[in-house]
Design an enzyme around this catalytic site. Sequence first.
Site, PDB file in Angstrom:
ATOM      1  N   GLU A 127      -4.823   7.784  -2.738  1.00 10.25           N
ATOM      2  CA  GLU A 127      -5.308   6.487  -2.261  1.00 10.25           C
ATOM      3  C   GLU A 127      -5.652   5.561  -3.415  1.00 10.25           C
ATOM      4  O   GLU A 127      -5.571   4.335  -3.288  1.00 10.25           O
ATOM      5  CB  GLU A 127      -6.514   6.664  -1.335  1.00 10.25           C
ATOM      6  CG  GLU A 127      -6.157   7.195   0.044  1.00 10.25           C
ATOM      7  CD  GLU A 127      -5.163   6.314   0.797  1.00 10.25           C
ATOM      8  OE1 GLU A 127      -5.184   5.080   0.646  1.00 10.25           O
ATOM      9  OE2 GLU A 127      -4.337   6.884   1.534  1.00 10.25           O
ATOM     10  N   HIS A 135       0.832  -1.206   0.000  1.00  9.46           N
ATOM     11  CA  HIS A 135       0.000   0.000   0.000  1.00  9.46           C
ATOM     12  C   HIS A 135       0.873   1.265   0.000  1.00  9.46           C
ATOM     13  O   HIS A 135       0.712   2.141  -0.854  1.00  9.46           O
ATOM     14  CB  HIS A 135      -0.914  -0.025   1.233  1.00  9.46           C
ATOM     15  CG  HIS A 135      -1.779   1.187   1.377  1.00  9.46           C
ATOM     16  ND1 HIS A 135      -3.081   1.221   0.956  1.00  9.46           N
ATOM     17  CD2 HIS A 135      -1.529   2.425   1.884  1.00  9.46           C
ATOM     18  CE1 HIS A 135      -3.594   2.425   1.191  1.00  9.46           C
ATOM     19  NE2 HIS A 135      -2.671   3.169   1.767  1.00  9.46           N
ATOM     20  N   GLU A 136       1.811   1.326   0.934  1.00 12.28           N
ATOM     21  CA  GLU A 136       2.643   2.534   1.032  1.00 12.28           C
ATOM     22  C   GLU A 136       3.545   2.679  -0.191  1.00 12.28           C
ATOM     23  O   GLU A 136       3.864   3.790  -0.603  1.00 12.28           O
ATOM     24  CB  GLU A 136       3.471   2.527   2.334  1.00 12.28           C
ATOM     25  CG  GLU A 136       2.657   2.463   3.632  1.00 12.28           C
ATOM     26  CD  GLU A 136       1.556   3.525   3.755  1.00 12.28           C
ATOM     27  OE1 GLU A 136       1.667   4.602   3.129  1.00 12.28           O
ATOM     28  OE2 GLU A 136       0.556   3.270   4.465  1.00 12.28           O
ATOM     29  N   HIS A 154       1.724   4.588  -2.744  1.00 14.58           N
ATOM     30  CA  HIS A 154       1.808   6.033  -2.492  1.00 14.58           C
ATOM     31  C   HIS A 154       3.157   6.573  -2.966  1.00 14.58           C
ATOM     32  O   HIS A 154       3.237   7.623  -3.592  1.00 14.58           O
ATOM     33  CB  HIS A 154       1.697   6.317  -0.986  1.00 14.58           C
ATOM     34  CG  HIS A 154       0.304   6.264  -0.450  1.00 14.58           C
ATOM     35  ND1 HIS A 154      -0.716   7.061  -0.934  1.00 14.58           N
ATOM     36  CD2 HIS A 154      -0.256   5.532   0.551  1.00 14.58           C
ATOM     37  CE1 HIS A 154      -1.834   6.815  -0.246  1.00 14.58           C
ATOM     38  NE2 HIS A 154      -1.588   5.884   0.643  1.00 14.58           N
TER      39      HIS A 154
HETATM   40 CO    CO Z   1      -2.924   5.257   2.179  1.00 12.57          CO
END
Ligand code: CO
Length: 486
Positions: free
Chosen positions: A283, A253-254, A257
């Site tokens: 997101e 997830h990170e 980003h």
């Molecule tokens: Co996030």
Amino acid sequence: MSLTKLYQHLEKIYHLNSISSLLSWDQETYMPEKAYAHRAKQMGVIAGLVHYYKTVELREILKDIPIHELHETDRLIVQKIQYDLEKWLKIPEKLAVEITEVSSQAQYHWDKAKKNNDFPLFAPYLSKLVSLKIEEANCLGYEDCPYDALLDHYENGLKSSDFERIIKPVVQQLYQKQSYEKPQHNPFHQFIPVAEQLAFANQFIQDLGFDFTRGRQDLSSHPFSNAISVHDVRITTRIHENDLQYMLYSTIHETGHALYELGLNDTLLGTPFSEPCSLTIHESQSRFWENNIGRSLPFCKFLARKLEEYLPKYFHNVNPYELFEVLNFVKPSLIRTESDEVTYHLHIALRFELEKALINQEISVQDLPALWNEKVSNYLGITPPNDTFGVLQDVHWSAGLFGYFPTYSLGSFYAAQIYLHLQSLFPDFDEQTEKGNFGFIHQWLKENIYSKGRLYFSHEILEQATGKPLEANAFLNYISSKITWV
Ligand code: CO
């Protein structure tokens, strides 16, 4: 000439914000405990400077810009900056500084409160922060309710009534759903020490495209991604020694980003040309990698090979179908960041309702723990054993980020639409994913999302990229195509 002056000025603000980001990264990772009070002051000083530069000084510089004579990109930049300026001018410097200081203290006490299941320790700081954010909303102005003024920070122009309209059918369809049967065997459930997990994560995210010459990964209590600059993005993760998935999917997830930040334009720094568009787009990128790609069967085949290659002590003959089942097993749970792709949106819906009611002064901070538990039991059919697993679990409110949560759901809906579009665009999408060839995806995202910066609204970027406006149905179709319900 005046345009050059504007860009130089914005770059100066950019570097000040970079310094502040670095201080905040340090606070979340390595800062000694007792440094927190001075750290809050340090960040307050920078917030004060930034506020002055982006209001009083910026207003003077903008006066001399002949907007009608500018070429398209410059004109778009100046228009966005003018919109920002009007907004910033409404917030008094004293308030901006106070919010920064109080949220820095609140985060410190939230962290303690969470560790010790002590909501009353955190409550006074949260109350103070809520009243400051209400003051901010009143300064900014709004049409329907104060909460909308804060939502606008994370998604320009979004109103809570819009979000309600989008999330409602999703919540109705996904309410208390469960997928067919609990997987018999979970390959992630075995003891792997912290150091080995972190070493694996650092190798694996490079396969996804993370560049360690322009970033790093550390441990923190709440995973985050912090872009210090376009060539320095810090991500963090946390580790359970008995469950590799816990670390791995927050890391992916990170990384999503980070890939976005590292893919932004690296000229005209500090202008909307090189800034992320919004948290919704942010997101959409993290959740695209974590869920749409990361929980797909082709990715599980790729992951199975990498587990065997990087952690041979723990993994051999990994069955990708088993990984797929584990990663897509849907069951209501207490912690948002560990929840599955489906019940996730129920977590968001309840946070949205609570923070909206807080900012609109319909409930008070003291009511939060009980209301939280009530909503969790309504939406998810389970009850938190204590506040650590309930109202204290997320960092957002302690950081003053009211209005942030809706962007997680919106981001997922954007991501599903982007994913379905890419699959129709590239017939060999799954084969390439299975091989771990993500270059064409990076390329497409760079051209259609990253390079647009903040020159357009999120919904414009989505529409330009996929040819369609947002359809929450895309998400529902995507989910029901891969998950079988009870
Ligand atoms: Co996030």
